[in-house]
Design a protein around this motif. Structure first.
Motif, short mmCIF file in Angstrom:
data_model
loop_
_atom_site.label_atom_id
_atom_site.label_comp_id
_atom_site.label_asym_id
_atom_site.label_seq_id
_atom_site.Cartn_x
_atom_site.Cartn_y
_atom_site.Cartn_z
N ALA A 188 0.79 -1.23 0.00
CA ALA A 188 0.00 0.00 0.00
C ALA A 188 0.83 1.28 0.00
O ALA A 188 0.29 2.36 -0.20
CB ALA A 188 -0.94 0.01 1.21
N GLY A 189 2.13 1.16 0.25
CA GLY A 189 2.97 2.35 0.24
C GLY A 189 3.05 3.09 1.57
O GLY A 189 3.35 4.29 1.59
N PHE A 190 2.78 2.40 2.68
CA PHE A 190 3.05 3.01 4.00
C PHE A 190 4.53 3.41 4.03
O PHE A 190 5.39 2.59 3.68
CB PHE A 190 2.76 2.02 5.12
N PRO A 191 4.84 4.62 4.48
CA PRO A 191 6.23 5.06 4.41
C PRO A 191 7.16 4.31 5.38
O PRO A 191 8.36 4.22 5.14
CB PRO A 191 6.15 6.55 4.80
N ASP A 192 6.61 3.79 6.47
CA ASP A 192 7.47 3.17 7.48
C ASP A 192 6.71 2.00 8.12
O ASP A 192 5.86 2.21 8.99
CB ASP A 192 7.84 4.24 8.53
N VAL A 193 7.00 0.80 7.67
CA VAL A 193 6.35 -0.41 8.21
C VAL A 193 7.38 -1.17 9.03
O VAL A 193 8.46 -1.51 8.52
CB VAL A 193 5.80 -1.32 7.09
N VAL A 194 7.05 -1.43 10.28
CA VAL A 194 7.95 -2.15 11.19
C VAL A 194 7.31 -3.50 11.51
O VAL A 194 6.15 -3.56 11.91
CB VAL A 194 8.17 -1.34 12.49
N ILE A 195 8.07 -4.56 11.32
CA ILE A 195 7.55 -5.92 11.52
C ILE A 195 8.10 -6.51 12.82
O ILE A 195 9.32 -6.56 13.03
CB ILE A 195 7.95 -6.85 10.35
N VAL A 196 7.17 -6.99 13.64
CA VAL A 196 7.52 -7.77 14.84
C VAL A 196 7.12 -9.21 14.53
O VAL A 196 5.93 -9.52 14.43
CB VAL A 196 6.78 -7.23 16.08
N SER A 197 8.09 -10.06 14.35
CA SER A 197 7.81 -11.42 13.87
C SER A 197 7.55 -12.39 15.01
O SER A 197 7.89 -12.13 16.17
CB SER A 197 9.00 -11.93 13.05
N TRP A 198 6.93 -13.49 14.63
CA TRP A 198 6.77 -14.61 15.57
C TRP A 198 8.12 -15.30 15.77
O TRP A 198 8.62 -15.40 16.89
CB TRP A 198 5.71 -15.58 15.03
N ASP A 199 8.69 -15.75 14.67
CA ASP A 199 9.97 -16.43 14.71
C ASP A 199 10.93 -15.67 13.79
O ASP A 199 10.59 -15.45 12.63
CB ASP A 199 9.80 -17.88 14.23
N PRO A 200 12.06 -15.17 14.27
CA PRO A 200 12.66 -15.52 15.55
C PRO A 200 12.35 -14.56 16.71
O PRO A 200 12.58 -14.92 17.86
CB PRO A 200 14.16 -15.47 15.26
#
Ligand code: BDR
Ligand code: CA
Length: 317
Positions: A188-200
């Motif tokens: 979608a073009g969000f300027p800043d996407v931060v991912i908190v993952s399950w693993d690891p």
């Protein structure tokens, strides 16, 4: 951001938490409600962990126990194209059988409209914490393609970084439930996407073992008692799965929204979501070689400081 003078308190961060409210989602709401750095402008509910009305109840109950109230808006009651898949086996009802002490109702039924409205009111400032399936966010993008560009930062609890899932070997729950929504959001073009993952990430830096839970129980505050009770089902499930304790990805995501220094290591990736695979529905493919990255992955978090912060909030009431 508005500049502040020395001694002047920093401006609070305008925040929306989009949640399938059960267990750790409740604790993420506590972070948004109690942490003085947060201005929790709205809580938007999306189909996920447990029955939709139970999730609404759980959000309102969490606010009642916190003695703080932010507006609650109901959103998508099912994924974009798929049947709803619950996680009742993991969370029970998400609050250990507790019930609201008195009447409380949501403030509206258009979560998507509220997300868009707040993105206009706080253009370039709004931080969105998405800790359930991404259906509401995808609907906001579809209704107003400019929505993504007005959001300062979107933090997503979802996916595994080319690693194991939890609902299937290949997929993490939030992305599995609505892969089309996740696909829409990452494009979608969000300027800043931060991912908190399950693993690891979660499995290493956001597990509370029995000793940590005991130290929370020892606080013996209303919120600590709530935490222990609402967390019991998840603790039992995760411990039986060999994870070493209960998992807290959602509250970590909320904490990271307010204190990015909890992220000790980050890396940019190109993220694409598998929507077609039979065995790999909802798998998250993170390309570390791509020259068009679209997300920042938290590779390592300060789990000890996160735990201490959450425990401190639970001690406050
Ligand atoms: C995620 O799924 C939900 O059960 C949790 O609240 C978390 O958002 C973990 O896969
Ligand atoms: Ca969640």
């Amino acid at each position: 951001m508005t500049a502040t003078s020395p001694g002047e308190p920093a401006a609070r961060i305008p925040l929306v938490i989009d949640t399938d409210t059960a267990a750790d989602d409740c604790f993420a709401l506590l972070v948004g409600l109690i942490d003085p750095r947060a201005d929790l402008r709205a809580v938007t509910i999306v189909a996920g962990n447990v029955g939709f009305d139970q999730q609404v109840h759980n959000a309102l109950l969490t606010m009642q126990l916190a003695g703080r109230r932010s507006p609650v808006f109901t959103g998508a009651r099912r994924p974009l194209e798929r049947d709803w898949v619950d996680a009742v086996d993991v969370h029970g009802d998400g609050v250990g059988g507790l019930r609201l002490a008195g009447p409380a109702e949501p403030d509206g039924d258009d979560a998507v409209g509220e997300l868009i409205r707040l993105s206009r009111e706080h253009d370039g400032e709004l931080v969105v914490v998405a800790i359930g399936p991404l259906t509401n966010l995808a609907l906001a993008v579809r209704r107003d393609p400019e929505f993504a560009h007005r959001v300062r930062r979107l933090l997503v609890m979802g996916g595994s970084v080319n690693a194991r899932g939890n609902i299937t070997p290949a997929a993490e729950y939030n992305v599995y439930v609505d892969p089309e929504a996740a696909d829409t959001v990452v494009r979608a073009g969000f300027p800043d996407v931060v991912i908190v993952s399950w693993d690891p990430l979660t499995l290493r830096d956001a597990v509370f073992d029995a000793a940590r839970i005991e130290r929370i129980a020892e606080l013996d505050t209303e919120l600590a008692r709530f935490f222990v009770r609402a967390n019991a089902a998840t603790f039992a499930f995760d411990a039986a799965a060999g994870l070493g304790g209960s998992t807290h990805p959602d509250s970590l995501t909320a904490a990271l929204a307010l204190d990015p220094s909890l992220a000790l290591e980050t890396r940019r990736y190109r993220l694409d979501v598998e929507t077609a695979g039979e065995l790999t529905r909802g798998a998250t493919v993170f390309d570390w070689r791509a020259d068009d990255p679209n997300v920042t992955v938290v590779e390592r978090a300060d789990g000890e400081r996160f735990y201490a912060h959450l425990r401190g909030l639970l001690a406050s009431r």
